[in-house]
Design a protein around this motif. Structure first.
Motif, short mmCIF file in Angstrom:
data_model
loop_
_atom_site.label_atom_id
_atom_site.label_comp_id
_atom_site.label_asym_id
_atom_site.label_seq_id
_atom_site.Cartn_x
_atom_site.Cartn_y
_atom_site.Cartn_z
N MET A 89 -9.72 -0.64 4.12
CA MET A 89 -8.08 -0.34 3.59
C MET A 89 -7.80 1.22 3.40
O MET A 89 -8.58 2.07 3.48
CB MET A 89 -8.30 -0.57 1.83
CG MET A 89 -8.87 -1.99 1.38
SD MET A 89 -8.81 -2.21 -0.40
CE MET A 89 -8.86 -4.01 -0.60
N TYR A 90 -6.26 1.29 3.58
CA TYR A 90 -5.79 2.33 3.45
C TYR A 90 -4.92 2.24 2.31
O TYR A 90 -3.95 1.49 2.15
CB TYR A 90 -4.81 2.79 4.69
CG TYR A 90 -4.30 4.35 4.61
CD1 TYR A 90 -4.83 5.42 4.69
CD2 TYR A 90 -2.87 4.14 4.05
CE1 TYR A 90 -4.17 6.47 4.33
CE2 TYR A 90 -2.27 5.37 3.75
CZ TYR A 90 -3.12 6.43 3.97
OH TYR A 90 -2.37 7.86 3.64
N ILE A 91 -5.00 3.29 1.28
CA ILE A 91 -4.46 3.28 0.07
C ILE A 91 -3.49 4.46 -0.41
O ILE A 91 -4.02 5.60 0.07
CB ILE A 91 -5.45 3.01 -1.18
CG1 ILE A 91 -6.27 1.73 -0.97
CG2 ILE A 91 -4.52 2.89 -2.51
CD1 ILE A 91 -7.18 1.49 -2.00
N CYS A 92 -2.17 4.28 -0.63
CA CYS A 92 -1.33 5.47 -0.89
C CYS A 92 -0.60 5.25 -2.08
O CYS A 92 -0.50 4.29 -2.55
CB CYS A 92 -0.52 5.73 0.46
SG CYS A 92 0.58 4.18 0.81
N GLY A 93 0.33 6.30 -2.18
CA GLY A 93 1.51 6.15 -3.40
C GLY A 93 2.71 6.49 -2.77
O GLY A 93 3.15 5.83 -1.61
N HIS A 94 3.51 7.40 -3.44
CA HIS A 94 4.73 8.09 -2.94
C HIS A 94 5.76 7.12 -3.13
O HIS A 94 6.97 7.50 -3.06
CB HIS A 94 4.48 8.32 -1.58
CG HIS A 94 5.57 9.37 -0.81
ND1 HIS A 94 5.78 10.32 -1.24
CD2 HIS A 94 6.22 9.31 0.38
CE1 HIS A 94 7.06 10.85 -0.65
NE2 HIS A 94 7.27 10.14 0.29
N ILE A 95 5.77 5.73 -2.75
CA ILE A 95 6.82 4.91 -2.84
C ILE A 95 7.34 4.36 -4.05
O ILE A 95 8.57 3.77 -4.28
CB ILE A 95 6.64 3.62 -1.63
CG1 ILE A 95 6.05 4.37 -0.20
CG2 ILE A 95 7.84 3.11 -1.51
CD1 ILE A 95 6.95 5.36 0.36
N HIS A 96 6.45 4.37 -4.98
CA HIS A 96 6.62 3.96 -6.48
C HIS A 96 6.95 2.68 -6.64
O HIS A 96 7.46 2.02 -7.29
CB HIS A 96 8.03 4.84 -7.15
CG HIS A 96 7.72 6.14 -7.13
ND1 HIS A 96 8.23 6.92 -8.41
CD2 HIS A 96 7.26 7.19 -6.44
CE1 HIS A 96 7.98 8.08 -8.27
NE2 HIS A 96 7.30 8.39 -7.01
N ASN A 97 6.23 1.79 -5.79
CA ASN A 97 6.03 0.12 -6.01
C ASN A 97 4.85 -0.26 -5.44
O ASN A 97 4.21 0.71 -4.76
CB ASN A 97 7.29 -0.48 -5.60
CG ASN A 97 7.72 -0.01 -4.09
OD1 ASN A 97 6.94 -0.18 -3.18
ND2 ASN A 97 8.76 0.59 -3.81
N PHE A 98 4.53 -1.59 -5.60
CA PHE A 98 3.33 -2.23 -4.92
C PHE A 98 3.72 -2.86 -3.63
O PHE A 98 4.80 -3.48 -3.49
CB PHE A 98 2.88 -3.18 -5.96
CG PHE A 98 2.18 -2.78 -7.28
CD1 PHE A 98 0.87 -2.21 -7.11
CD2 PHE A 98 2.62 -2.92 -8.29
CE1 PHE A 98 0.14 -1.63 -8.12
CE2 PHE A 98 1.98 -2.69 -9.54
CZ PHE A 98 0.62 -2.08 -9.59
#
Length: 316
Positions: free
Chosen positions: A239-248
């Motif tokens: 898996m590659y997990i990130c944030g930044h976009i503010h949604n799932f």
């Protein structure tokens, strides 16, 4: 008549209480079913001084932790909006973090990565806060962490993505620390970490997405696709997990067996639509829970009500 009215009100009150208790019991049962040999939280885009549902979501995380017992919390960037922090004494540490994540079950290790908003302040102060807080564990700008339990092992590799992206690296006024970092040194480190990894599961985390639907500048994702994605594919990362976009978001790309996951904001989520490879997307705010054993790795997306709205399962 008056007595009848009182009894009706009493009956309704008891009924509502019973429904609330039942609903809570149902949630607790759902939460208990999430539990694996090892359990982890993922949160990001947090720093809103408790506003935009940050505080209720933080309290939810604490209540759920009573059921599943996470080993730690991975904080995948943008702990502090908007200008990062200036020092380890910055009051934002209190209003964005210490006074928000107060539940006893959240007094566990937190493993953060730097987001673009941290790069608008002092990134060194974010690292140095580990000397102040007992639960803030950040040994470097990028690092790895291995967990083992009863024959189950997982390696988390945490990246510092802002310096990998030309948009930030070339703006020394707004992001003064980004241009000072050695891009190639981090890329070489990532490859060496993956080369030596022998764990059952490999998860890489960074603040910025490799693939995602977003109105944000496409150059961010292009740089990540050029520098990071080929290495992740080469070593069969799970898996590659990130944030930044503010949604799932959950995305799978042709030619890759990696699950590309965008974890929603812990405060102030944003709308989303499908893009190439989208398996699931939702504008709900929330966080994710990673649970695993030797044969199964599961990531569950949790909304602000504590509902599991989507689950990704990988098996071996």
């Amino acid at each position: 008549m008056k007595r009848t009215g009182v009894f009706k009100k009493f009956f309704l009150a008891v009924s509502f209480l019973a429904l609330a208790v039942y609903a809570n019991a149902q949630y607790n049962n759902d939460w208990h079913d999430l539990k694996g040999e090892l359990n982890f939280y993922v949160t990001n885009d947090m720093g809103r001084n408790g506003y935009y549902e940050q505080k209720p979501i933080a309290e939810l995380m604490g209540r759920m932790a009573e059921e599943i017992g996470p080993e730690c919390v991975f904080a995948v960037g943008d702990i502090h909006h908007f200008e990062g922090v200036r020092s380890v004494q910055d009051p934002l540490w209190t209003t964005n973090f210490e006074n928000i994540y107060t539940h006893p079950e959240l007094m566990i290790p937190w493993y953060p990565v730097l987001g673009n908003h941290e790069y608008r302040g002092s990134t060194q102060a974010v690292i140095d806060y580990a000397d102040i807080s007992r639960r803030w564990e950040m040994p470097a700008r990028y690092y790895s962490k291995v967990f083992n339990e009863k024959g189950t092992s997982i390696r988390f590799i945490l990246l510092d993505t802002s310096p990998l992206i030309s948009k930030y690296r070339n703006d020394s006024i707004k992001y003064p620390d980004a241009c000072k970092q050695n891009l190639q040194e981090q890329i070489d480190w990532l490859e060496n970490e993956l080369k030596k990894a022998k764990e059952n599961w490999i998860v890489v985390m960074g603040h910025h997405p490799i693939y995602a639907q977003t109105p944000k500048n496409e150059s961010e994702r292009k740089d990540m696709q050029k520098l990071v994605d080929p290495i992740l594919r080469k070593y069969n990362v799970d898996m590659y997990i990130c944030g930044h976009i503010h949604n799932f978001q959950h995305i799978r790309k042709n030619g890759s067996d990696i699950d590309y996951i965008v974890n929603s904001a812990a405060a102030l989520s944003r709308k989303v639509s499908e893009t190439e490879g989208t398996r699931f997307c939702s504008p709900e705010p929330g966080y994710s829970v990673i649970t695993l054993n030797q044969n199964e790795l599961k990531l569950s997306m949790i909304d602000k009500k504590g509902t599991v709205i989507y689950t990704i399962n990988r098996t071996k």
